[in-house]
Design an enzyme around this catalytic site. Structure first.
Site, PDB file in Angstrom:
ATOM      1  N   GLU A   1       0.831  -1.213   0.000  1.00 46.96           N
ATOM      2  CA  GLU A   1       0.000   0.000   0.000  1.00 46.96           C
ATOM      3  C   GLU A   1       0.863   1.260   0.000  1.00 46.96           C
ATOM      4  O   GLU A   1       0.730   2.124   0.878  1.00 46.96           O
ATOM      5  CB  GLU A   1      -0.970  -0.020   1.186  1.00 46.96           C
ATOM      6  CG  GLU A   1      -1.974  -1.150   1.061  1.00 46.96           C
ATOM      7  CD  GLU A   1      -3.072  -1.149   2.113  1.00 46.96           C
ATOM      8  OE1 GLU A   1      -2.889  -0.538   3.168  1.00 46.96           O
ATOM      9  OE2 GLU A   1      -4.126  -1.765   1.868  1.00 46.96           O
TER      10      GLU A   1
ATOM     11  N   GLU B   1      -5.394  -8.429  -1.204  1.00 51.17           N
ATOM     12  CA  GLU B   1      -6.117  -8.232   0.062  1.00 51.17           C
ATOM     13  C   GLU B   1      -7.564  -7.877  -0.224  1.00 51.17           C
ATOM     14  O   GLU B   1      -7.834  -7.046  -1.097  1.00 51.17           O
ATOM     15  CB  GLU B   1      -5.524  -7.083   0.889  1.00 51.17           C
ATOM     16  CG  GLU B   1      -4.255  -7.406   1.595  1.00 51.17           C
ATOM     17  CD  GLU B   1      -3.778  -6.281   2.501  1.00 51.17           C
ATOM     18  OE1 GLU B   1      -4.630  -5.603   3.110  1.00 51.17           O
ATOM     19  OE2 GLU B   1      -2.554  -6.099   2.583  1.00 51.17           O
TER      20      GLU B   1
HETATM   21  C1  BG6 Z   1      -4.556  -3.177   4.609  1.00 53.84           C
HETATM   22  C2  BG6 Z   1      -3.185  -3.509   5.149  1.00 53.84           C
HETATM   23  O1  BG6 Z   1      -4.704  -1.805   4.464  1.00 53.84           O
HETATM   24  O2  BG6 Z   1      -5.646  -3.396   5.419  1.00 53.84           O
HETATM   25  C3  BG6 Z   1      -3.185  -4.581   6.220  1.00 53.84           C
HETATM   26  O3  BG6 Z   1      -2.296  -3.851   4.126  1.00 53.84           O
HETATM   27  C4  BG6 Z   1      -4.341  -4.343   7.149  1.00 53.84           C
HETATM   28  O4  BG6 Z   1      -1.936  -4.572   6.859  1.00 53.84           O
HETATM   29  C5  BG6 Z   1      -5.638  -4.441   6.362  1.00 53.84           C
HETATM   30  O5  BG6 Z   1      -4.373  -5.191   8.243  1.00 53.84           O
HETATM   31  C6  BG6 Z   1      -6.884  -4.291   7.176  1.00 53.84           C
HETATM   32  O6  BG6 Z   1      -6.799  -3.152   7.982  1.00 53.84           O
HETATM   33  P1  BG6 Z   1      -7.083  -3.231   9.536  1.00 53.84           P
HETATM   34  O7  BG6 Z   1      -6.807  -1.904  10.038  1.00 53.84           O
HETATM   35  O8  BG6 Z   1      -8.508  -3.641   9.651  1.00 53.84           O
HETATM   36  O9  BG6 Z   1      -6.166  -4.271  10.056  1.00 53.84           O
END
Ligand code: BG6
Length: 470
Positions: free
Chosen positions: A174, A366
């Site tokens: 990211e 993701e």
């Molecule tokens: C992404 C990141 O933005 O979102 C992860 O690459 C992160 O590291 C994921 O865990 C979800 O975000 P959060 O804040 O719910 O853990």
């Protein structure tokens, strides 16, 4: 139809998963001084570890000691690939040394060997929300150009060590998060609030990471031409709140901060869209002779991206109150408990926008739903809400491939096993198909168990996605 070699899997990152923050000689990373919070809001950053304070990354969910068990569970679901990151501070403790830490390299030798035992391809992020803390203290983090060399040394070390073992790499997780006000500390060791020249620091840090990424791509190809090296963008989809042209323009202008990075990664140069971003910030990155060549020679092979939700943009919109990915509330969408608006069609749009703009293979590295799970009397987690979220997004993704002809390499839902939230440090914001017994205060025996979504995702992989269409 998805191709038979479609890379189904799951995604994690060392800073939220690995733990063992002082074992195997590991140095401190920026995440190790980042405290958890229980309020769903952004975490507190300390300059150093405060005695008695709880830091979620120190143990995380202890992949370090559970990797065999976890990988066996991923194999049971039929994963073809597994996304993880290497902790830079496990390999170079301070970040600027000449010699790597053998114990750190050996740990990943063992993890990769275990993945290959089950024919799983490692997909490795080189920098996922962490860097050696010493680089912040000694050099001011990615503001300083010397980090490009330190990162190149780290990349060369791991490319050589894992030659023929790891084929898929992502450079910076990211990367655009350092421009969104949300995660500059995790992404680049920066805190803009204390910086008088915040815009200049941000553009310089971004330039240094883009140079470092391009250097990594080039090195990775030289060391092993079989390497496929991608970038990783957060895709924070924005819609104009109304069909008023000004709302549409504002939505586009916000998205341009993501394309800023995509353009340099994929086209190897700062485009007109990038110059418009400089104008917006009233600053330009400091560049040196030769930088243009470095960027041009290090374009990525594919685009990895994360997609969770969308927001609307326009005058007077109601804010979602969601952490990190906050934005305008869309009356057509529901939100997660953390205010992230659930929008599967947005994923199909994201795939189309990125493919139309760059014509590079895409990889959804993701996607997922952070939700509070409860364990029932029989010890089971009946997470139908998670199945529903994933099924709708997988369906949208398959539409993008089958109807829109987007080229897609794979899909790795985030936090395929429960781990620490990046934004809040909570355990209760769970994404996993596998439950981990640990709470927000660090209590729990870390035992793993299969949620209902575990069995469902296994069938998704077995049928190459066909089951989500039924
Ligand atoms: C992404 C990141 O933005 O979102 C992860 O690459 C992160 O590291 C994921 O865990 C979800 O975000 P959060 O804040 O719910 O853990």
């Amino acid at each position: 139809m998805l191709s038979p070699d479609f890379l189904w899997g799951g995604a994690t990152a060392a800073n939220q998963y690995e733990g063992a923050y002082r074992e195997g000689g590991r140095g401190l990373s920026v995440n190790d001084v980042h405290r958890g919070c229980h309020c769903g809001q952004t975490r507190q950053i300390d300059g150093q570890i405060q005695p008695g304070a709880y830091y979620p990354s120190h143990e995380a969910v202890d992949f370090y000691h559970h990797y065999k068990e976890d990988i066996a569970l991923f194999a049971e679901m039929g994963f073809k690939c597994f996304r993880m990151s290497i902790s830079w501070s496990r390999i170079f403790l301070q970040g600027d040394e000449e010699t790597p830490n053998e114990a750190g390299l050996k740990f990943y030798d063992e993890v990769f060997a275990e993945l290959h035992r089950y024919n799983m391809e490692p997909v490795v992020t080189l920098s996922h929300y962490e860097m050696p803390l010493a680089l912040v203290q000694k050099y001011g983090a990615w503001r300083d150009r010397r980090l490009v060399e330190f990162f190149a040394r780290y990349c060369e070390t791991v490319f050589r060590r894992y030659k023929g073992v790891v084929r898929y790499w992502l450079t910076f997780n990211e990367i655009n998060a350092l421009m969104l006000s949300s995660r500059p500390w995790l992404q680049a060791g920066l805190v803009y609030g204390e910086d008088e020249n915040a815009a200049q620091s941000m553009l310089n840090a971004a330039h240094h990471q883009l140079l470092a990424s391009a250097r990594a791509v080039r090195l990775g190809h030289e060391i092993d031409p079989a390497n496929r090296i991608g970038c990783m963008l957060l895709y924070p989809l924005r819609y104009g709140a109304t069909c008023a042209p000004r709302d549409q323009l504002e939505a586009y202008q916000q998205m341009r901060q993501t394309y800023y990075f995509g353009d340099v990664h994929c086209r190897g140069r700062y485009t007109g869209a990038c110059q418009a971003v400089w104008q917006q910030f009233g600053a330009e990155p400091s560049r040196q002779p030769g930088d243009e060549e470095i960027l041009a020679q290090g374009t990525v092979d594919f685009i990895g991206f994360s997609y969770y939700c969308s927001n609307i943009v326009g005058a007077g919109v109601d804010e979602t109150g969601g952490n990190i990915l906050a934005g305008g509330r869309n009356p057509y969408l529901e939100s997660s408990e953390w205010g992230w608006q659930i929008d599967p069609t947005g994923l199909r749009l994201a795939l189309n926008y990125l493919y139309d703009r760059y014509q590079k293979p895409l990889f959804i590295v993701e996607n997922g739903l952070g939700a509070r799970d409860t364990v029932d009397q029989d010890g089971r987690v009946q997470d139908d809400y998670r199945i529903d979220y994933l099924a709708r997004h997988i369906r949208a993704m398959m539409d993008a491939v089958e109807k829109d002809h987007v080229e897609l390499m794979g899909y790795t839902p985030w936090g395929c096993i429960d781990l620490v939230s990046a934004s809040t440090g909570e355990m209760s914001k769970r994404y996993g198909l596998i439950y981990v017994n640990k709470d927000d205060d660090g209590n729990g025996d870390l035992s793993r168990s299969r949620k209902k979504s575990f069995y469902w995702y296994k069938k998704v992989i077995e049928t190459n996605g066909a089951i989500v269409k039924e």
